[in-house]
Design a protein around this motif. Structure first.
Motif, PDB file in Angstrom:
ATOM      1  N   ARG A  12      34.816  29.092  24.033  1.00  0.00           N
ATOM      2  CA  ARG A  12      35.331  28.457  25.533  1.00  0.00           C
ATOM      3  C   ARG A  12      36.361  27.127  24.316  1.00  0.00           C
ATOM      4  O   ARG A  12      37.974  26.368  25.494  1.00  0.00           O
ATOM      5  N   ALA A  13      36.259  26.455  23.615  1.00  0.00           N
ATOM      6  CA  ALA A  13      37.217  25.004  22.706  1.00  0.00           C
ATOM      7  C   ALA A  13      38.747  25.745  22.703  1.00  0.00           C
ATOM      8  O   ALA A  13      39.039  25.360  22.850  1.00  0.00           O
ATOM      9  N   LEU A  14      38.333  27.427  21.748  1.00  0.00           N
ATOM     10  CA  LEU A  14      39.223  28.185  21.668  1.00  0.00           C
ATOM     11  C   LEU A  14      40.526  28.265  22.840  1.00  0.00           C
ATOM     12  O   LEU A  14      41.353  28.326  23.175  1.00  0.00           O
ATOM     13  N   ALA A  15      39.826  28.713  24.046  1.00  0.00           N
ATOM     14  CA  ALA A  15      40.140  29.013  25.086  1.00  0.00           C
ATOM     15  C   ALA A  15      40.873  28.108  26.101  1.00  0.00           C
ATOM     16  O   ALA A  15      41.829  28.606  27.031  1.00  0.00           O
ATOM     17  N   HIS A  16      40.617  26.884  25.755  1.00  0.00           N
ATOM     18  CA  HIS A  16      40.703  25.741  26.913  1.00  0.00           C
ATOM     19  C   HIS A  16      42.304  25.737  26.713  1.00  0.00           C
ATOM     20  O   HIS A  16      43.510  25.516  27.999  1.00  0.00           O
ATOM     21  N   ASN A  17      42.966  25.557  25.427  1.00  0.00           N
ATOM     22  CA  ASN A  17      45.073  25.610  25.779  1.00  0.00           C
ATOM     23  C   ASN A  17      45.586  26.679  25.983  1.00  0.00           C
ATOM     24  O   ASN A  17      46.274  27.072  26.097  1.00  0.00           O
ATOM     25  N   LEU A  18      44.367  27.826  25.629  1.00  0.00           N
ATOM     26  CA  LEU A  18      45.082  29.332  26.137  1.00  0.00           C
ATOM     27  C   LEU A  18      45.555  29.355  28.316  1.00  0.00           C
ATOM     28  O   LEU A  18      45.518  28.398  28.432  1.00  0.00           O
ATOM     29  N   SER A  72      33.746  43.641  27.637  1.00  0.00           N
ATOM     30  CA  SER A  72      33.899  42.690  27.133  1.00  0.00           C
ATOM     31  C   SER A  72      32.814  41.452  27.616  1.00  0.00           C
ATOM     32  O   SER A  72      32.147  42.042  29.026  1.00  0.00           O
ATOM     33  N   GLU A  73      33.080  40.240  26.801  1.00  0.00           N
ATOM     34  CA  GLU A  73      32.062  38.877  27.857  1.00  0.00           C
ATOM     35  C   GLU A  73      32.423  37.891  28.858  1.00  0.00           C
ATOM     36  O   GLU A  73      33.952  37.725  28.169  1.00  0.00           O
ATOM     37  N   VAL A  74      32.481  37.578  29.364  1.00  0.00           N
ATOM     38  CA  VAL A  74      32.678  35.960  30.507  1.00  0.00           C
ATOM     39  C   VAL A  74      32.118  35.530  29.386  1.00  0.00           C
ATOM     40  O   VAL A  74      31.220  35.260  29.333  1.00  0.00           O
ATOM     41  N   VAL A  75      33.560  34.431  29.217  1.00  0.00           N
ATOM     42  CA  VAL A  75      33.131  32.955  28.198  1.00  0.00           C
ATOM     43  C   VAL A  75      32.780  31.997  28.994  1.00  0.00           C
ATOM     44  O   VAL A  75      32.115  31.100  29.078  1.00  0.00           O
ATOM     45  N   GLN A  76      33.798  31.860  30.236  1.00  0.00           N
ATOM     46  CA  GLN A  76      34.069  30.422  30.937  1.00  0.00           C
ATOM     47  C   GLN A  76      34.695  31.356  32.064  1.00  0.00           C
ATOM     48  O   GLN A  76      35.785  31.461  32.299  1.00  0.00           O
ATOM     49  N   VAL A  77      33.718  30.414  33.287  1.00  0.00           N
ATOM     50  CA  VAL A  77      34.691  30.759  34.766  1.00  0.00           C
ATOM     51  C   VAL A  77      34.784  29.485  35.342  1.00  0.00           C
ATOM     52  O   VAL A  77      34.610  28.507  35.707  1.00  0.00           O
ATOM     53  N   ILE A  78      36.034  28.742  35.155  1.00  0.00           N
ATOM     54  CA  ILE A  78      35.951  27.447  36.252  1.00  0.00           C
ATOM     55  C   ILE A  78      37.221  27.407  36.982  1.00  0.00           C
ATOM     56  O   ILE A  78      38.656  28.032  37.080  1.00  0.00           O
ATOM     57  N   GLY A  79      37.018  27.032  38.493  1.00  0.00           N
ATOM     58  CA  GLY A  79      37.581  26.977  39.092  1.00  0.00           C
ATOM     59  C   GLY A  79      38.606  28.429  39.758  1.00  0.00           C
ATOM     60  O   GLY A  79      37.473  29.486  40.195  1.00  0.00           O
ATOM     61  N   HIS A  80      39.654  28.613  39.442  1.00  0.00           N
ATOM     62  CA  HIS A  80      40.745  30.173  40.058  1.00  0.00           C
ATOM     63  C   HIS A  80      40.687  30.830  37.982  1.00  0.00           C
ATOM     64  O   HIS A  80      41.743  32.504  38.128  1.00  0.00           O
ATOM     65  N   ARG A  81      40.627  30.287  37.545  1.00  0.00           N
ATOM     66  CA  ARG A  81      40.533  30.867  35.769  1.00  0.00           C
ATOM     67  C   ARG A  81      38.907  31.062  35.480  1.00  0.00           C
ATOM     68  O   ARG A  81      37.784  30.654  35.180  1.00  0.00           O
TER      69      ARG A  81
END
Length: 99
Positions: A12-18, A72-81
């Protein structure tokens, strides 16, 4: 491959800025979207996807379906992303070292 809580936090930390590389629109999840996601996962291991307003399926359902179809694996779902992770078999890719 189930991710541990520590691994999910790291991803999640790595995906934040993607920025989203896969956009899901009116056509929902097509074979072309799955192919695009698979190519992105092979190249980067961790990707962010976005569900646009015209899409008829909810974001959680889109994340689950795309994760299932790409292995694959779902890491995180926030809003529409949402973020997906899959370890790449390619040797020329910088691999993410999970804790």
């Amino acid at each position: 491959m189930a991710l541990t809580g520590k691994q999910v936090r790291q991803l999640r930390a790595l995906a934040h800025n993607l920025n989203p590389v896969v956009l899901i629109g009116k056509a929902d999840i097509t074979d072309a979207i799955v192919k695009q996601a698979e190519q992105a996962l092979d190249a980067h291991e961790l990707i962010k996807c976005a569900v646009q307003d015209g899409c008829l399926i909810p974001c959680h359902d889109a994340a689950d379906e795309l994760a299932e179809r790409t292995g694959s694996e779902v890491v995180q779902v926030i809003g529409h992303r949402f973020s997906l992770y899959r370890e790449s078999a390619r040797k020329d890719v910088k691999h993410i070292k999970l804790a």
